[in-house]
Design a protein around this motif. Sequence first.
Motif, short mmCIF file in Angstrom:
data_model
loop_
_atom_site.label_atom_id
_atom_site.label_comp_id
_atom_site.label_asym_id
_atom_site.label_seq_id
_atom_site.Cartn_x
_atom_site.Cartn_y
_atom_site.Cartn_z
N GLN A 21 -1.88 5.43 -7.15
CA GLN A 21 -3.01 4.50 -7.13
C GLN A 21 -2.90 3.42 -8.21
O GLN A 21 -3.84 2.65 -8.42
N SER A 22 -1.76 3.35 -8.87
CA SER A 22 -1.59 2.34 -9.93
C SER A 22 -1.47 0.95 -9.31
O SER A 22 -1.36 0.80 -8.10
N GLU A 23 -1.47 -0.06 -10.16
CA GLU A 23 -1.39 -1.44 -9.71
C GLU A 23 -0.05 -2.04 -10.10
O GLU A 23 0.59 -1.60 -11.05
N ILE A 24 0.34 -3.05 -9.36
CA ILE A 24 1.57 -3.78 -9.67
C ILE A 24 1.19 -5.19 -10.10
O ILE A 24 0.25 -5.79 -9.55
N ARG A 25 1.85 -5.69 -11.11
CA ARG A 25 1.55 -7.03 -11.62
C ARG A 25 2.57 -8.02 -11.04
O ARG A 25 3.76 -7.93 -11.33
N LEU A 26 2.06 -8.92 -10.22
CA LEU A 26 2.91 -9.92 -9.59
C LEU A 26 2.78 -11.26 -10.30
O LEU A 26 1.70 -11.62 -10.76
N GLU A 27 3.89 -11.97 -10.37
CA GLU A 27 3.87 -13.33 -10.89
C GLU A 27 3.87 -14.29 -9.71
O GLU A 27 4.73 -14.22 -8.84
N ASN A 30 0.84 -19.64 -9.62
CA ASN A 30 -0.32 -20.00 -10.44
C ASN A 30 -0.41 -19.18 -11.71
O ASN A 30 -0.53 -19.71 -12.80
N GLN A 31 -0.31 -17.85 -11.57
CA GLN A 31 -0.46 -17.00 -12.74
C GLN A 31 0.00 -15.60 -12.43
O GLN A 31 0.29 -15.26 -11.29
N SER A 32 0.06 -14.76 -13.47
CA SER A 32 0.39 -13.35 -13.27
C SER A 32 -0.88 -12.62 -12.87
O SER A 32 -1.93 -12.81 -13.47
N SER A 33 -0.81 -11.80 -11.83
CA SER A 33 -2.02 -11.13 -11.36
C SER A 33 -1.74 -9.68 -11.05
O SER A 33 -0.67 -9.32 -10.58
N ALA A 34 -2.75 -8.81 -11.32
CA ALA A 34 -2.64 -7.40 -11.02
C ALA A 34 -3.23 -7.16 -9.64
O ALA A 34 -4.34 -7.59 -9.35
N ASN A 35 -2.47 -6.48 -8.78
CA ASN A 35 -2.92 -6.27 -7.42
C ASN A 35 -2.70 -4.84 -7.00
O ASN A 35 -1.62 -4.29 -7.18
N SER A 36 -3.68 -4.26 -6.40
CA SER A 36 -3.53 -2.93 -5.81
C SER A 36 -3.02 -3.08 -4.40
O SER A 36 -3.44 -3.97 -3.67
N SER A 37 -2.10 -2.19 -4.01
CA SER A 37 -1.55 -2.25 -2.66
C SER A 37 -2.62 -1.97 -1.62
O SER A 37 -2.46 -2.27 -0.44
N ASN A 38 -3.75 -1.36 -2.05
CA ASN A 38 -4.83 -1.06 -1.12
C ASN A 38 -5.79 -2.22 -0.95
O ASN A 38 -6.71 -2.17 -0.14
N LEU A 57 7.80 2.83 -10.51
CA LEU A 57 8.89 2.87 -9.53
C LEU A 57 8.32 2.94 -8.12
O LEU A 57 8.84 2.29 -7.20
N ASN A 58 7.25 3.71 -7.94
CA ASN A 58 6.62 3.81 -6.63
C ASN A 58 6.20 2.44 -6.12
O ASN A 58 6.43 2.10 -4.95
N LYS A 59 5.57 1.66 -6.98
CA LYS A 59 5.06 0.36 -6.56
C LYS A 59 6.19 -0.65 -6.33
O LYS A 59 6.09 -1.52 -5.48
N LEU A 60 7.25 -0.51 -7.11
CA LEU A 60 8.41 -1.40 -6.89
C LEU A 60 9.05 -1.12 -5.53
O LEU A 60 9.39 -2.05 -4.79
#
Length: 325
Positions: A21-27, A30-38, A57-60
């Motif tokens: 349930q963790s989040e991945i931070r995408l660049e 516009n900016q770096s943003s934290a996004n949940s896959s859900n 690793l799961n989110k990658l």
Amino acid sequence: NKANKKEASQADEDINIWDDQSEIRLETNNQSSANSSNNSTANNNTNNWTGIAGGTLNKLVEKLTSHESINTRFLQTFITTYQSFTTPEKLFSKLLERFYVKSGTSQDKEQQIKLRVCVVLQYWVGHQFFDFDDDLLKRIFDWIHTLARKENETQLSDLMSQAINSKINERKMKLKAMFIKPQELKSPDNVKSIMDMFTDLKEGMLAQQLTIVDWAIFSTIEPSELLNQAWNTPKYYYRAPNVIAMIQRANKLSHWVSTMVLAQPTTKGRRKMYEKFMGIALELRKLNNYHTMMGVIAGLNTSPIGRLAGMKGEASSRLTKHFKR
């Protein structure tokens, strides 16, 4: 501290990829943003992501096998660098977890994810087959057979089997070529010996031929082989086979150089051969082949040659001047 971070990382990897349930931070642009896959809204806003700032690793792996789109640059970068933070065995385990989609997923999305997993595996096998040892290959073949028997995924299993068997055959051919007896050199009728032929050839020609041989090895080095200096640790040699071959080539070259000089029976002959290799080193410098040039220099600077009285002092002043630059 490092121990706590390692334990936390191991704990993250032990979580099933569908339960993370963790989040991945995408660049993004516009900016770096934290996004949940859900979070579908967040994902829709980051389809044009340019990089990843952080994630488990799961989110990658989840992003790598996204059903929405595939980012070729991310795929190439991930497969090249993944061994800096995980192992081939763990990565394959995560790809398997991703392949077996959780219940409740639409059929179209399920097929897209499975296809993405196979695309990643095919790219991985095709570009870094030396990552796979016999145990990991056995696991992959067991999975492929399961696909055909139980999952009714004959097309996917055939695709993966063909890719892996092709690389296995290629590996066998390379190993076979390593043990082929080298062709015996024969001097032309008008030349007394191979040594005479060597001394008669111009330094520039010899430098070019040495460069061609080295280029054949250098051109096979993959970027992933340069990670974590695998060539310095015996148990990781398999990760950098072409870098190891390049190092061994330099060592053999330096030994050959010193042997050629010391094999001459007279002082005049040894000095002439010494100057010959100095000239070759200068030509290699002109070709920007520093690897072979340093191999030649290392051979000329070995202790046995250093003990030869007056060798360097009697060498041509013109060559010595250029050689010291």
